[in-house]
Design a protein around this motif. Structure first.
Motif, PDB file in Angstrom:
ATOM      1  N   LEU A 313       0.795  -1.229   0.000  1.00 55.07           N
ATOM      2  CA  LEU A 313       0.000   0.000   0.000  1.00 55.07           C
ATOM      3  C   LEU A 313       0.823   1.271   0.000  1.00 55.07           C
ATOM      4  N   GLY A 314       2.078   1.185   0.374  1.00 49.65           N
ATOM      5  CA  GLY A 314       2.844   2.374   0.701  1.00 49.65           C
ATOM      6  C   GLY A 314       2.681   2.691   2.184  1.00 49.65           C
ATOM      7  N   ARG A 315       3.707   3.269   2.757  1.00 50.07           N
ATOM      8  CA  ARG A 315       3.700   3.515   4.200  1.00 50.07           C
ATOM      9  C   ARG A 315       2.604   4.496   4.617  1.00 50.07           C
ATOM     10  N   GLU A 316       2.464   5.598   3.914  1.00 50.89           N
ATOM     11  CA  GLU A 316       1.502   6.624   4.324  1.00 50.89           C
ATOM     12  C   GLU A 316       0.070   6.116   4.222  1.00 50.89           C
ATOM     13  N   LYS A 317      -0.249   5.401   3.150  1.00 51.13           N
ATOM     14  CA  LYS A 317      -1.607   4.845   2.996  1.00 51.13           C
ATOM     15  C   LYS A 317      -1.874   3.801   4.080  1.00 51.13           C
ATOM     16  N   THR A 318      -0.882   2.971   4.382  1.00 50.60           N
ATOM     17  CA  THR A 318      -1.052   1.965   5.428  1.00 50.60           C
ATOM     18  C   THR A 318      -1.390   2.623   6.761  1.00 50.60           C
ATOM     19  N   LEU A 319      -0.623   3.625   7.138  1.00 51.71           N
ATOM     20  CA  LEU A 319      -0.868   4.298   8.416  1.00 51.71           C
ATOM     21  C   LEU A 319      -2.221   5.024   8.412  1.00 51.71           C
ATOM     22  N   LYS A 320      -2.619   5.541   7.264  1.00 56.73           N
ATOM     23  CA  LYS A 320      -3.933   6.186   7.159  1.00 56.73           C
ATOM     24  C   LYS A 320      -5.047   5.176   7.406  1.00 56.73           C
ATOM     25  N   LEU A 321      -4.917   3.991   6.821  1.00 59.79           N
ATOM     26  CA  LEU A 321      -5.930   2.953   7.020  1.00 59.79           C
ATOM     27  C   LEU A 321      -5.916   2.450   8.464  1.00 59.79           C
ATOM     28  N   TYR A 322      -4.746   2.360   9.061  1.00 57.23           N
ATOM     29  CA  TYR A 322      -4.667   1.948  10.465  1.00 57.23           C
ATOM     30  C   TYR A 322      -5.360   2.981  11.364  1.00 57.23           C
ATOM     31  N   ARG A 323      -5.154   4.264  11.077  1.00 60.41           N
ATOM     32  CA  ARG A 323      -5.827   5.301  11.874  1.00 60.41           C
ATOM     33  C   ARG A 323      -7.336   5.223  11.707  1.00 60.41           C
ATOM     34  N   GLU A 324      -7.779   4.914  10.489  1.00 61.21           N
ATOM     35  CA  GLU A 324      -9.215   4.736  10.240  1.00 61.21           C
ATOM     36  C   GLU A 324      -9.749   3.548  11.036  1.00 61.21           C
ATOM     37  N   ALA A 325      -9.004   2.448  11.048  1.00 65.97           N
ATOM     38  CA  ALA A 325      -9.430   1.263  11.798  1.00 65.97           C
ATOM     39  C   ALA A 325      -9.523   1.577  13.297  1.00 65.97           C
ATOM     40  N   ILE A 326      -8.583   2.366  13.792  1.00 63.41           N
ATOM     41  CA  ILE A 326      -8.614   2.738  15.205  1.00 63.41           C
ATOM     42  C   ILE A 326      -9.832   3.607  15.500  1.00 63.41           C
ATOM     43  N   ARG A 327     -10.118   4.566  14.614  1.00 60.55           N
ATOM     44  CA  ARG A 327     -11.311   5.413  14.807  1.00 60.55           C
ATOM     45  C   ARG A 327     -12.585   4.586  14.825  1.00 60.55           C
ATOM     46  N   GLU A 328     -12.601   3.529  14.007  1.00 63.64           N
ATOM     47  CA  GLU A 328     -13.794   2.684  13.891  1.00 63.64           C
ATOM     48  C   GLU A 328     -13.854   1.602  14.967  1.00 63.64           C
ATOM     49  N   GLY A 329     -12.837   1.547  15.824  1.00 67.23           N
ATOM     50  CA  GLY A 329     -12.856   0.595  16.930  1.00 67.23           C
ATOM     51  C   GLY A 329     -12.521  -0.833  16.547  1.00 67.23           C
ATOM     52  N   TYR A 330     -11.759  -1.030  15.458  1.00 68.55           N
ATOM     53  CA  TYR A 330     -11.317  -2.384  15.104  1.00 68.55           C
ATOM     54  C   TYR A 330     -10.415  -2.941  16.211  1.00 68.55           C
ATOM     55  N   ARG A 331     -10.419  -4.255  16.332  1.00 62.48           N
ATOM     56  CA  ARG A 331      -9.574  -4.930  17.313  1.00 62.48           C
ATOM     57  C   ARG A 331      -8.287  -5.371  16.628  1.00 62.48           C
ATOM     58  N   PHE A 332      -7.166  -5.216  17.303  1.00 61.13           N
ATOM     59  CA  PHE A 332      -5.855  -5.385  16.695  1.00 61.13           C
ATOM     60  C   PHE A 332      -5.147  -6.661  17.168  1.00 61.13           C
ATOM     61  N   TYR A 333      -4.180  -7.068  16.347  1.00 66.34           N
ATOM     62  CA  TYR A 333      -3.221  -8.141  16.612  1.00 66.34           C
ATOM     63  C   TYR A 333      -3.827  -9.534  16.439  1.00 66.34           C
ATOM     64  N   SER A 334      -3.253 -10.542  17.079  1.00 66.14           N
ATOM     65  CA  SER A 334      -3.488 -11.939  16.707  1.00 66.14           C
ATOM     66  C   SER A 334      -4.950 -12.377  16.761  1.00 66.14           C
ATOM     67  N   TYR A 335      -5.673 -11.990  17.796  1.00 64.68           N
ATOM     68  CA  TYR A 335      -7.087 -12.350  17.897  1.00 64.68           C
ATOM     69  C   TYR A 335      -7.993 -11.225  17.392  1.00 64.68           C
ATOM     70  N   GLY A 336      -7.400 -10.252  16.707  1.00 63.91           N
ATOM     71  CA  GLY A 336      -8.157  -9.083  16.283  1.00 63.91           C
ATOM     72  C   GLY A 336      -8.822  -9.236  14.917  1.00 63.91           C
ATOM     73  N   ASP A 337      -9.237  -8.110  14.360  1.00 63.04           N
ATOM     74  CA  ASP A 337      -9.963  -8.076  13.096  1.00 63.04           C
ATOM     75  C   ASP A 337      -8.987  -8.125  11.920  1.00 63.04           C
ATOM     76  N   ALA A 338      -9.531  -8.057  10.704  1.00 64.92           N
ATOM     77  CA  ALA A 338      -8.729  -8.303   9.516  1.00 64.92           C
ATOM     78  C   ALA A 338      -8.878  -7.202   8.484  1.00 64.92           C
ATOM     79  N   MET A 339      -7.949  -7.193   7.524  1.00 63.81           N
ATOM     80  CA  MET A 339      -7.986  -6.258   6.405  1.00 63.81           C
ATOM     81  C   MET A 339      -7.721  -7.023   5.116  1.00 63.81           C
ATOM     82  N   LEU A 340      -8.514  -6.702   4.097  1.00 59.53           N
ATOM     83  CA  LEU A 340      -8.342  -7.288   2.771  1.00 59.53           C
ATOM     84  C   LEU A 340      -7.872  -6.186   1.826  1.00 59.53           C
ATOM     85  N   ILE A 341      -6.738  -6.418   1.191  1.00 50.09           N
ATOM     86  CA  ILE A 341      -6.192  -5.491   0.202  1.00 50.09           C
ATOM     87  C   ILE A 341      -6.338  -6.126  -1.162  1.00 50.09           C
ATOM     88  N   ILE A 342      -7.117  -5.490  -2.034  1.00 52.50           N
ATOM     89  CA  ILE A 342      -7.314  -6.037  -3.395  1.00 52.50           C
ATOM     90  C   ILE A 342      -6.816  -5.051  -4.436  1.00 52.50           C
TER      91      ILE A 342
END
Length: 342
Positions: A313-342
């Motif tokens: 994705l590129g570093r900046e886009k990745t961090l942007k999506l991570y910030r979005e996931a945090i705002r939306e309350g996604y759960r992180f790490y091994s037992y957390g939620d997922a992301m699909l990149i197509i």
């Protein structure tokens, strides 16, 4: 000359509220949330993992990691009586094993565990790991025999950030539905979200193949160097069956389920090897050549895994999506939620 931010470890940092670190899986597993990002259109969608197939392009083949997590964490005592904790990392050769040991143990120290299992510390490595030999009744143990004993006396090696001991249900939850080849000390976590029904539907719609990469403890090793290319990348054993190798040689688009599959496929794309040790480090300066789509969880700040996602994705886009996931309350790490990149 200034170093490009993509090559600086600190540029992959982000702040995660502790409450978003998942210590339990979603129930049912496919009820985990799924953030979908389409690189061609720039569109993002928030959905559930059970809807995965609605977003996966129809011409895509799927590659899974069939490694099985072993009960690699064991507790015992030194001959002096002091307590010791050992985490098996991987077999080496000549009945020697790489292990992490909590407690002061010098080469020559013998450790005793339940079921008559003993270990002799042979060597202390510069990074703090040890080389040990496991024995029972004076006989060195093969890996298969050792795994049988660990299944009786060992513990599931949950990641340290979960900050809890393993429980009986982790034997099921921290193992994929298609786990077959014993050898991992960490689960390929993107695969934990599949329910039997979803897996069956996916196999009916998409050619599905497995390969093996035994995830080692090095996957949790933080990047401590200021520049990412100075990080000593861990190596892990992999094997690609003939049918999967044929797929990788074809032009068929591929979904890699997880970072472990991604590294294995990309190792093959670069070397043509179907078995051996993989120490490939993917980052924005070393992007994927063969994997078209990536399914993965959300990873630790400044880790090689978030750098791998940034390779897509590129570093900046990745961090942007991570910030979005945090705002939306996604759960992180091994037992957390997922992301699909197509």
């Amino acid at each position: 000359m200034a170093t490009h931010p993509d090559l600086l470890t600190g540029a992959y940092d982000y702040e995660l509220p502790p409450k978003l670190i998942a210590t339990e899986p979603a129930r049912p597993a496919d009820n985990a949330r799924l953030l979908v990002y389409d690189r061609k259109t720039g569109q993002m969608a928030h959905t559930r993992f059970r809807e995965l197939l609605d977003f996966l392009p129809s011409d895509t083949a799927v590659v899974l990691n069939d490694t099985r997590v072993i009960k690699a964490r064991i507790f015992g005592r030194k001959e002096s009586g002091g307590k010791v904790e050992l985490l098996l990392n991987k077999p080496l050769h000549d009945h020697r094993y790489l292990a992490m040991i909590r407690g002061r143990v010098r080469p020559g120290t013998r450790l005793r565990f339940d079921s008559g299992l003993e270990a002799e510390v042979l060597e202390l490595l510069p990074d703090g790991a040890r080389i040990v030999r496991f024995e029972r009744e004076g006989t060195p143990l093969s890996f298969d025999r050792l795994v049988e004993i660990l299944d009786r006396i060992g513990h599931i090696p949950l990641p340290p950030y979960m900050q809890r001991e393993d429980r009986e249900e982790d034997r099921r939850d921290y193992q994929t539905l298609f786990a077959r080849e014993a050898g991992a000390v960490a689960a390929p976590t993107a695969s934990l979200h599949f329910s039997p029904e979803l897996l069956e539907r996916m196999r009916a719609r998409h050619p599905t193949h497995t390969l093996t990469l035994h995830v080692g403890a090095g996957t949790f090793k933080p990047v401590e160097s200021e520049r990412i290319l100075e990080h000593p990348m861990h190596s892990e054993y992999f094997r690609i069956p003939a049918e999967a190798a044929d797929l990788l040689r074809s032009p068929t688009p591929i979904l890699a389920v997880g970072t472990t599959v991604t590294r294995t496929v990309e190792e093959f794309a670069r070397s043509g090897r179907t078995e051996g040790e993989c120490d490939l480090f993917l980052h924005p300066g070393n992007p994927p050549r063969r994997v078209n789509h990536l399914l993965t969880n959300f990873h630790l700040p400044k880790s090689t895994l978030i750098m791998l996602v940034s390779a897509f994705l590129g570093r900046e886009k990745t961090l942007k999506l991570y910030r979005e996931a945090i705002r939306e309350g996604y759960r992180f790490y091994s037992y957390g939620d997922a992301m699909l990149i197509i």
